[in-house]
Design a protein around this motif. Structure first.
Motif, PDB file in Angstrom:
ATOM      1  N   ARG A 110       0.891  -1.304  -0.160  1.00 45.55           N
ATOM      2  CA  ARG A 110       0.375   0.460   0.029  1.00 45.55           C
ATOM      3  C   ARG A 110       0.857   0.977   0.354  1.00 45.55           C
ATOM      4  O   ARG A 110       0.748   1.869  -0.794  1.00 45.55           O
ATOM      5  CB  ARG A 110      -1.036   0.077   1.233  1.00 45.55           C
ATOM      6  N   LEU A 114       1.773   3.457  -2.868  1.00 45.45           N
ATOM      7  CA  LEU A 114       0.833   5.091  -2.953  1.00 45.45           C
ATOM      8  C   LEU A 114       2.034   6.356  -3.144  1.00 45.45           C
ATOM      9  O   LEU A 114       1.426   7.379  -4.323  1.00 45.45           O
ATOM     10  CB  LEU A 114       0.533   5.773  -1.822  1.00 45.45           C
ATOM     11  N   LEU A 172      -8.862   4.123 -11.205  1.00 47.67           N
ATOM     12  CA  LEU A 172      -9.192   3.388  -9.844  1.00 47.67           C
ATOM     13  C   LEU A 172      -7.716   4.011  -9.012  1.00 47.67           C
ATOM     14  O   LEU A 172      -8.254   4.629  -7.415  1.00 47.67           O
ATOM     15  CB  LEU A 172      -9.736   2.025  -9.997  1.00 47.67           C
ATOM     16  N   VAL A 173      -6.806   4.043  -9.065  1.00 43.01           N
ATOM     17  CA  VAL A 173      -5.752   4.024  -8.861  1.00 43.01           C
ATOM     18  C   VAL A 173      -5.644   5.370  -8.561  1.00 43.01           C
ATOM     19  O   VAL A 173      -5.150   5.627  -7.556  1.00 43.01           O
ATOM     20  CB  VAL A 173      -4.851   3.203  -9.878  1.00 43.01           C
ATOM     21  N   HIS A 175      -8.217   7.679  -9.028  1.00 41.63           N
ATOM     22  CA  HIS A 175      -8.696   8.373  -7.515  1.00 41.63           C
ATOM     23  C   HIS A 175      -8.765   7.526  -5.883  1.00 41.63           C
ATOM     24  O   HIS A 175      -8.539   8.615  -4.918  1.00 41.63           O
ATOM     25  CB  HIS A 175     -10.082   7.221  -7.779  1.00 41.63           C
ATOM     26  N   TRP A 176      -7.871   6.602  -6.248  1.00 38.40           N
ATOM     27  CA  TRP A 176      -7.241   5.875  -4.206  1.00 38.40           C
ATOM     28  C   TRP A 176      -5.847   6.704  -4.601  1.00 38.40           C
ATOM     29  O   TRP A 176      -6.110   6.908  -2.845  1.00 38.40           O
ATOM     30  CB  TRP A 176      -6.817   4.420  -5.191  1.00 38.40           C
ATOM     31  N   GLY A 181      -4.705   7.269  -0.029  1.00 37.06           N
ATOM     32  CA  GLY A 181      -5.052   5.499   0.384  1.00 37.06           C
ATOM     33  C   GLY A 181      -5.702   5.373   1.115  1.00 37.06           C
ATOM     34  O   GLY A 181      -5.558   4.456   1.569  1.00 37.06           O
ATOM     35  N   GLN A 182      -7.040   6.159   1.540  1.00 32.10           N
ATOM     36  CA  GLN A 182      -8.043   5.785   2.687  1.00 32.10           C
ATOM     37  C   GLN A 182      -9.065   5.069   2.037  1.00 32.10           C
ATOM     38  O   GLN A 182      -9.071   4.036   3.295  1.00 32.10           O
ATOM     39  CB  GLN A 182      -8.766   7.337   2.740  1.00 32.10           C
ATOM     40  N   GLU A 183      -9.205   4.876   0.975  1.00 29.29           N
ATOM     41  CA  GLU A 183     -10.080   3.606   0.671  1.00 29.29           C
ATOM     42  C   GLU A 183      -9.183   2.370   0.328  1.00 29.29           C
ATOM     43  O   GLU A 183      -8.603   2.467   0.348  1.00 29.29           O
ATOM     44  CB  GLU A 183     -11.293   4.220  -0.660  1.00 29.29           C
ATOM     45  N   ASP A 184     -10.143   1.144   0.826  1.00 26.49           N
ATOM     46  CA  ASP A 184      -9.376   0.165   0.067  1.00 26.49           C
ATOM     47  C   ASP A 184      -9.104  -0.539  -1.291  1.00 26.49           C
ATOM     48  O   ASP A 184     -10.348   0.054  -2.285  1.00 26.49           O
ATOM     49  CB  ASP A 184     -10.326  -0.969   0.689  1.00 26.49           C
ATOM     50  N   LEU A 185      -8.415  -0.596  -2.100  1.00 26.53           N
ATOM     51  CA  LEU A 185      -8.594  -0.633  -3.397  1.00 26.53           C
ATOM     52  C   LEU A 185      -8.407  -1.801  -4.111  1.00 26.53           C
ATOM     53  O   LEU A 185      -9.423  -1.283  -4.863  1.00 26.53           O
ATOM     54  CB  LEU A 185      -6.448  -0.669  -3.303  1.00 26.53           C
ATOM     55  N   LEU A 188     -12.485  -0.921  -4.915  1.00 27.32           N
ATOM     56  CA  LEU A 188     -12.371  -0.435  -5.598  1.00 27.32           C
ATOM     57  C   LEU A 188     -12.840  -0.761  -7.155  1.00 27.32           C
ATOM     58  O   LEU A 188     -14.240  -0.424  -7.772  1.00 27.32           O
ATOM     59  CB  LEU A 188     -11.310   1.194  -5.292  1.00 27.32           C
TER      60      LEU A 188
END
Length: 202
Positions: A110, A114, A172-173, A175-176, A181-185, A188
């Motif tokens: 992670r 990032l 999606l990456v 956006h993540w 990186g707060q959301e679970d990739l 997503l």
């Protein structure tokens, strides 16, 4: 995406040492990038931190850019997809692959993911290189879809499908990363990749 080894076959001592050296170089590079910034970090600094010579660095990574550009995700995804049932639709196969080792890899990586993605989106030279890598990823996905369907990888529909999958991955990456990186990739992917299976009905 563009090498975690996921093969079940055990590696010999020489290959294990090479992989360990590669991972140590990358780990120290990312640490220095995080501390000092990508632009100001030199190959000599990375080599010194990883306790290797600059020539050894270049045996593993032809340029500093390659530390960021090269990754293990395409081979890992290809292996995971080849292990899925032949008749499973490609989107379902990808989503189910993300529930296994591939998803674990994304979670474990992670912080590095990032950092390297931020660099990819902000450094002009790497952004240009990434266009080429994205095309390679599309070709890799097209080859897998071709294997699973018995069609040619050069079939325009296969190429379009692969391009669409990689485009969704990239969006999606991005956006993540924009959300720190707060959301679970993997989540997503589970939520939004099915858009391709449903079709663009809006």
């Amino acid at each position: 995406m563009t090498t975690h080894e996921t093969s079940a076959a055990p590696l010999g001592l020489r290959e294990r040492k090479k992989r360990q050296t590669r991972e140590r170089i990358r780990r120290e590079a990312y640490r220095l990038f995080a501390e000092h910034g990508y632009e100001t970090t030199t190959v000599d600094q990375i080599a010194d931190a990883a306790e290797v010579s600059p020539s050894t660095f270049f045996r593993y990574f032809p340029t500093k850019e390659d530390v960021v550009i090269q990754d293990e995700y395409d081979p890992a995804l290809a292996e995971a997809l080849r292990a899925r049932p032949a008749g499973e639709p490609i989107v379902d196969a990808i989503l189910n692959s993300l529930k296994g080792p591939l998803g674990q890899m994304l979670d474990q990586d992670r912080e590095d993911l990032l950092l390297r993605t931020r660099i990819t989106f902000t450094d002009a030279a790497i952004r240009a290189r990434n266009v080429v890598e994205q095309q390679r990823s599309e070709e890799a996905i097209a080859a897998i879809i071709a294997e699973r369907t018995g069609r040619a990888a050069t079939d325009l529909e296969i190429k379009c499908a692969a391009a669409a999958i990689i485009a969704v991955f990239t969006t999606l990456v991005r956006h993540w990363v924009e959300g720190d990186g707060q959301e679970d990739l993997a989540e997503l992917y589970q939520r939004h990749l099915p858009l391709l299976a449903r079709g663009l009905d809006f």
